[in-house]
Design a protein around this motif. Structure first.
Motif, PDB file in Angstrom:
ATOM      1  N   ILE A 176       1.278  -2.070  -2.025  1.00  0.00           N
ATOM      2  CA  ILE A 176       0.640  -1.323  -0.944  1.00  0.00           C
ATOM      3  C   ILE A 176      -0.847  -1.658  -0.959  1.00  0.00           C
ATOM      4  O   ILE A 176      -1.531  -1.460  -1.963  1.00  0.00           O
ATOM      5  CB  ILE A 176       0.835   0.201  -1.119  1.00  0.00           C
ATOM      6  N   TYR A 179      -3.169   1.678   4.482  1.00  0.00           N
ATOM      7  CA  TYR A 179      -2.300   2.421   5.383  1.00  0.00           C
ATOM      8  C   TYR A 179      -2.994   2.637   6.714  1.00  0.00           C
ATOM      9  O   TYR A 179      -4.224   2.636   6.823  1.00  0.00           O
ATOM     10  CB  TYR A 179      -1.859   3.760   4.779  1.00  0.00           C
ATOM     11  N   GLU A 180      -2.181   2.789   7.741  1.00  0.00           N
ATOM     12  CA  GLU A 180      -2.673   3.041   9.090  1.00  0.00           C
ATOM     13  C   GLU A 180      -2.591   4.540   9.352  1.00  0.00           C
ATOM     14  O   GLU A 180      -1.537   5.156   9.168  1.00  0.00           O
ATOM     15  CB  GLU A 180      -1.828   2.272  10.102  1.00  0.00           C
ATOM     16  N   ILE A 189      -0.186   9.409   7.463  1.00  0.00           N
ATOM     17  CA  ILE A 189       0.199   8.027   7.187  1.00  0.00           C
ATOM     18  C   ILE A 189       1.141   7.569   8.302  1.00  0.00           C
ATOM     19  O   ILE A 189       2.293   8.000   8.375  1.00  0.00           O
ATOM     20  CB  ILE A 189       0.896   7.892   5.826  1.00  0.00           C
ATOM     21  N   SER A 191       1.791   4.192   8.848  1.00  0.00           N
ATOM     22  CA  SER A 191       2.546   3.122   8.215  1.00  0.00           C
ATOM     23  C   SER A 191       1.775   2.605   7.013  1.00  0.00           C
ATOM     24  O   SER A 191       0.543   2.703   6.957  1.00  0.00           O
ATOM     25  CB  SER A 191       2.814   1.971   9.194  1.00  0.00           C
ATOM     26  N   LEU A 192       2.512   2.060   6.056  1.00  0.00           N
ATOM     27  CA  LEU A 192       1.911   1.425   4.890  1.00  0.00           C
ATOM     28  C   LEU A 192       1.792  -0.070   5.156  1.00  0.00           C
ATOM     29  O   LEU A 192       2.714  -0.689   5.700  1.00  0.00           O
ATOM     30  CB  LEU A 192       2.775   1.646   3.648  1.00  0.00           C
ATOM     31  N   SER A 207       4.340  -4.174   7.652  1.00  0.00           N
ATOM     32  CA  SER A 207       4.143  -2.752   7.404  1.00  0.00           C
ATOM     33  C   SER A 207       5.469  -2.024   7.391  1.00  0.00           C
ATOM     34  O   SER A 207       6.490  -2.551   7.835  1.00  0.00           O
ATOM     35  CB  SER A 207       3.234  -2.150   8.493  1.00  0.00           C
ATOM     36  N   GLU A 217       5.041  11.613   1.463  1.00  0.00           N
ATOM     37  CA  GLU A 217       3.761  11.355   2.127  1.00  0.00           C
ATOM     38  C   GLU A 217       2.609  12.003   1.366  1.00  0.00           C
ATOM     39  O   GLU A 217       1.537  11.404   1.203  1.00  0.00           O
ATOM     40  CB  GLU A 217       3.789  11.871   3.566  1.00  0.00           C
ATOM     41  N   ARG A 221      -0.416   9.928  -0.279  1.00  0.00           N
ATOM     42  CA  ARG A 221      -1.795  10.157   0.147  1.00  0.00           C
ATOM     43  C   ARG A 221      -2.680  10.521  -1.042  1.00  0.00           C
ATOM     44  O   ARG A 221      -3.819  10.056  -1.162  1.00  0.00           O
ATOM     45  CB  ARG A 221      -1.823  11.277   1.206  1.00  0.00           C
ATOM     46  N   TYR A 268      10.748   2.527   3.720  1.00  0.00           N
ATOM     47  CA  TYR A 268      10.166   2.924   2.428  1.00  0.00           C
ATOM     48  C   TYR A 268      11.170   3.736   1.623  1.00  0.00           C
ATOM     49  O   TYR A 268      11.795   4.671   2.133  1.00  0.00           O
ATOM     50  CB  TYR A 268       8.902   3.750   2.686  1.00  0.00           C
TER      51      TYR A 268
END
Length: 284
Positions: A176, A179-180, A189, A191-192, A207, A217, A221, A268
């Motif tokens: 990773i 993230y977006e 989050i 997407s990663l 992603s 999540e 985070r 994921y």
């Protein structure tokens, strides 16, 4: 076999040929070679159901080639590279076949599109085999998977239990690297952003935006907020991206690799721990 590509139907009508998408859009002009092949079919009226693919690509890269050849999402280009893999016959010379058993529909289809033809319209042939062995063979050749069907079932639109889609699922460890952000997601989050190793460096491989729940999540985070700055070469145009140091390895399931080296349909599955083989995928 489960063929990759767009789901279409070809309508052979007295007034000509129509090629229609699953959403009801007329794409006849986008597939001139398939249209011409349909004109040569020895039938007055018919509706063929199919999944199409491209002969100019490897199995695991087909959808990307489809999209590129047609101009990408929202594109309007036409393509002569498409191959129509016919797997069902819904209408034949004035007769609605949807209430007929699959065996009967396939018998008529095989007369219309004989097995072994190598034109722009081909028969998606039946295979009688052990399901586990057939799936293993499909995955070995980088196909999407297999379809199992009830022989005596009529045709029914939509999802049901008469057809079973069994997919090949692959997984690997992906680093990773950021993230977006998303204002609607629980942990913000969307997407990663993922990377794999290639020649000793980290390279961007796409992603993943599915497979999360509130708990995962929150854990992600919390872990990502402690590390910043990325060491991956990335030339994309994503917005609202937070880059992190490459320290977290995600377990990611995916269907295939795209032609430009990205994970396709990634999901994921959690973080890999050091004691649980936290290796990052190596690209040859």
């Amino acid at each position: 076999m489960k063929w990759d590509g767009y789901r279409l139907s070809v309508h052979v009508e007295p007034t000509g040929i129509r090629i229609v998408t699953r959403g009801g859009h007329d794409w006849t002009d986008r597939f001139p070679a398939i249209k011409q092949a349909a004109l040569w079919l020895p039938v007055g009226t018919a509706i063929l159901d199919e999944r199409r693919w491209f002969s100019t690509s490897t199995a695991g890269r087909i959808s990307a080639c489809c999209n590129k050849s047609l101009g990408g999402r929202g594109g309007k280009k036409s393509s002569s590279d498409a191959i129509f893999m016919a797997f069902d016959l819904l209408y034949f010379d004035g007769h609605d076949l949807r209430n007929s058993e699959l065996d009967m529909r396939r018998h008529l289809l095989e007369d219309l599109v004989p097995a072994g033809q190598m034109g722009d319209i081909r028969l998606s042939e039946e295979i009688e085999a052990d399901g586990d062995q057939l799936l293993a063979s499909a995955c070995e050749f980088d196909l999407e998977g297999i379809i199992a069907k009830r022989r005596r079932a009529p045709y029914r639109s939509g999802r049901g239990g008469d057809w079973l889609k069994i997919k090949c699922v692959r997984s690997n460890g992906s680093m990773i690297v950021g993230y977006e952000k998303s204002g609607s997601a629980f942990g913000q989050i969307g997407s990663l952003l993922l990377a794999a190793r290639k020649a000793g460096e980290l390279v961007y491989v796409g992603s993943v935006g599915t497979g999360f729940n509130e708990r995962s999540e929150a854990q992600l985070r919390e872990a990502m907020d402690k590390i910043k700055a990325s060491a991956v070469k990335y030339s994309g145009r994503r917005k609202n991206v937070v880059w992190i140091k490459p320290a977290l390895v995600a377990e990611v399931e995916y269907r295939a690799w795209t032609h430009d080296g990205k994970l396709r349909h990634a999901s994921y599955k959690g973080l890999r721990e050091v004691q649980d083989n936290a290796e990052v995928y190596e690209i040859d």
